[in-house]
Design an enzyme around this catalytic site. Structure first.
Site, PDB file in Angstrom:
ATOM      1  NE  ARG A   1      -4.236  -1.373   1.241  1.00 22.03           N
ATOM      2  CZ  ARG A   1      -5.376  -0.489   1.829  1.00 22.03           C
ATOM      3  NH1 ARG A   1      -5.098  -0.406   2.781  1.00 22.03           N
ATOM      4  NH2 ARG A   1      -6.136  -0.414   0.647  1.00 22.03           N
TER       5      ARG A   1
ATOM      6  CD  GLN B   1      -3.162   6.019  -3.844  1.00 20.75           C
ATOM      7  OE1 GLN B   1      -3.493   6.607  -4.712  1.00 20.75           O
ATOM      8  NE2 GLN B   1      -2.860   6.301  -2.342  1.00 20.75           N
TER       9      GLN B   1
ATOM     10  CG  ASP C   1      -5.021  -0.986  -3.282  1.00 19.64           C
ATOM     11  OD1 ASP C   1      -5.474  -2.314  -3.814  1.00 19.64           O
ATOM     12  OD2 ASP C   1      -4.901  -0.578  -3.205  1.00 19.64           O
TER      13      ASP C   1
ATOM     14  CB  SER D   1      -7.892  -0.193  -2.974  1.00 13.69           C
ATOM     15  OG  SER D   1      -7.633   0.470  -1.816  1.00 13.69           O
TER      16      SER D   1
ATOM     17  CE1 TYR E   1      -6.723  -2.943   4.096  1.00 18.65           C
ATOM     18  CE2 TYR E   1      -4.675  -3.755   3.272  1.00 18.65           C
ATOM     19  CZ  TYR E   1      -5.574  -3.674   3.040  1.00 18.65           C
ATOM     20  OH  TYR E   1      -5.903  -3.832   2.133  1.00 18.65           O
TER      21      TYR E   1
END
Lengths: 384, 384
Positions: free
Chosen positions: B128, B133, B136, B139, B235
């Site tokens: 992460r 990004q 991902d 996500s 997280y």
């Protein structure tokens, strides 16, 4: 004055005609309120809530008709042709029955009620005047249906409604096309806009343009739009076949650019105008969703079927006929507000007065003293 | 470099790992793109669209594994334990397989892939970090799930979300409680706000407060909130049982004031924390809806069951485990963006370079040369 609320028995109907919150208003007006056990359960109003507000519980439908001066129903016989038929035997001469009764679509049922000498008030016929707005069940329930239609489309659509710009790229917003900008259509527009869709709307009445645009939607304009497309009740009027052919071509064109189409054009008591043909629907991309809120009376969308999901070239076509009942809590709350206001309009000094000089009363009453008494209905029956 | 996309065969899976729009990016990077026939159909991408973008169609899954240097899957074996097992026989030494593989939940599957000498990249392990990004998938797919959860709740709720002030009275807005303000939670908050609900949200990480409030929701704060509730991956970390007991009491209290509860608290590779007990859920009113997005691994809501609807005292509890797949068009579009970016990160001068010095590559690769090579997985297996 005894008012009784019966449990709805139309298949799938979850609403109730009166919610606990309205009970005190009736009691204050001099009524005793009887609730058939379990009447509000499906809408989220357990019996205890009615008791808490001063209502009394009764065991059966029969008991309700036996004891009451006034019966409250969401669907009276006519709008509940199978299960509701048994109510005929329970009705007493002079008894007031208030509910939806589909008077323009099911005149035979109205005539049967007349023979029972009950006084039936068919709420669909409430005049569309300012004073009666708070009693207008068609409007209140159409609000729910318009909202629900947008959610239903969203659940079936393989895309999201809003535009999203994320690290995983930009998702373009869903394009929603709403046909008919009455109460249901406007609520559909508002809900789709809320969810972030790009909305286009069409209505045959040029007057609708301002309302459509005030909600942030684009108004689709068909050039040959005629004046006088709205009747005095504010509904769209029937125009001619030549006009409708051009309209359908125009609708198909906008459908081809839309992910979702929601049609809401119903003309009271008549077959719904066909607005989107099978060819028009087929111009949509696979995965698109079409929802026909007029499916009950023939439908605005050619391939739609009442209460069924039809799939055509990967396009889902739904024809739900009782959407308001799927949000029963709020739908009942609004219905209850409407029907209570309607009854209280006929109560003076804690007494019922059915005053036929009142435009609301005269417009809504269907039967009395063994006769169909409503002017509009008598005309349809060729009675003087 | 030959990249092949296979048709997903996990039950109910409608997504596809690559959409036609991403094909040109791969071709420009030197790849030949093979698509198993029908791979994109369920997501709304017919074969012809892939051909139009320069991909080639192949007949079978076996052919895909036979010809390809790189396999693209949404669910690789591990995240598709039954039907995906057959892929083991197709895998070739050195072949790159990219997809979700549930490495932390299904280590045995990873070990089996290792014996085939394939190089498996498990997309759940993408670090992460900012640079990753755009790759991902957790996500991107959580974005879809959060949106979908709100719609699902709206379809089951007997109320409307927005506050409406109408001629038929005022309807109060639905109260939505979102637990866990990660990507799914934040999207759920945003969607519920869009639809007009009053939203309260909770997250164990005090850092989430600002994000929750920036979306217009109220942030529920538990006094004993501890620092350090977020791990270095962003997280929520596991805290202790005493903390969770107090947390559950607090959650139950907010549930009692909510029409909808959506829980999104999953800790990668671990059993989901129990956040709402059966007693807590029972404090909701009949007709309320609870959606547990962590139902796959034990659930945040005690009575939830994976992919089932449980009804308790009139409260509906849903535990959908594959919500992103229910909006397959947009979910695939995002997944495709992610997996393409991920592969292109390993391509230089039209050649594949698996550079283990790259944090993204090293963090995501699970197997190579017959071994489980990922540090985190080796630790779980007690390997040096």
């Amino acid at each position: 004055m005894i008012v009784a609320v019966v449990r709805e028995n139309f298949p799938g109907e979850q609403r109730v005609a009166l919610v606990p919150g309205s009970v005190p208003n009736l009691i204050k007006a001099g009524a005793t309120v009887l609730i058939e056990k379990g009447a509000g359960t499906a809408a989220g109003f357990p019996d205890q809530l009615y008791l808490d507000k001063g209502a009394q519980l009764i065991e059966s439908r029969q008991e309700a008709f036996q004891k009451a001066d006034v019966i409250f129903q969401v669907r009276s016989y006519g709008a509940n042709p199978d299960a509701g038929k048994a109510d005929l035997d329970f009705m007493k001469p002079g008894q007031i029955v208030i509910g939806m009764a589909d008077p323009l679509g099911n005149l035979t049922a109205i005539q049967e009620v007349a023979t029972r000498q009950a006084r039936l008030f068919a709420l669909e016929m409430i005049p569309r005047i300012t004073r009666a707005q708070s009693m207008d069940v068609l409007s209140s329930q159409a609000t729910i249906a318009g909202y629900r239609a947008v959610l239903l489309a969203a659940i079936h659509l393989p895309k999201m409604y809003p535009m999203l710009m994320t690290a995983a790229g930009t998702l373009s917003p869903a394009r929603v096309f709403v046909i008919g900008a009455g109460v249901a259509g406007l609520q559909a527009i508002a809900t789709a806009k809320r969810l972030g869709a790009v909305v286009t709307a069409y209505d045959v009445r040029p007057e609708a343009k301002e309302q459509i645009e005030s909600l942030g939607a684009k108004c689709a304009l068909l050039q040959l739009e005629s004046e006088g497309a709205q009747d005095k009740g504010g509904y769209a009027k029937d125009l001619g076949e030549e006009f409708y052919t051009k309209q359908r071509e125009f609708m198909g064109q906008i459908c081809s650019e839309s992910d979702v189409v929601i049609t809401t054009a119903a003309i009271p008591g008549r077959k719904s105008p066909l607005l989107v043909t099978t060819d028009g629907i087929k111009r949509m991309a696979p995965g698109s969703v079409a929802i026909d809120l007029a499916a009950e009376r023939g439908g605005n969308i050619e391939p739609s079927e009442p209460d069924q999901a039809v799939t055509l070239d990967g396009i889902t076509i739904l024809g739900p006929t009782n959407l308001a009942s799927e949000i029963p809590n709020h739908a009942s709350q609004m219905f209850s507000h409407n029907i209570t206001k309607f009854l209280l309009n006929m109560v003076k000094d804690k007494q019922l007065h059915v005053n036929m000089d009142d435009e609301i009363v005269a417009g809504t009453i269907a039967t009395s003293d063994g006769e169909v008494v409503n002017g509009r209905l008598r005309e349809m029956l060729n009675l003087p």
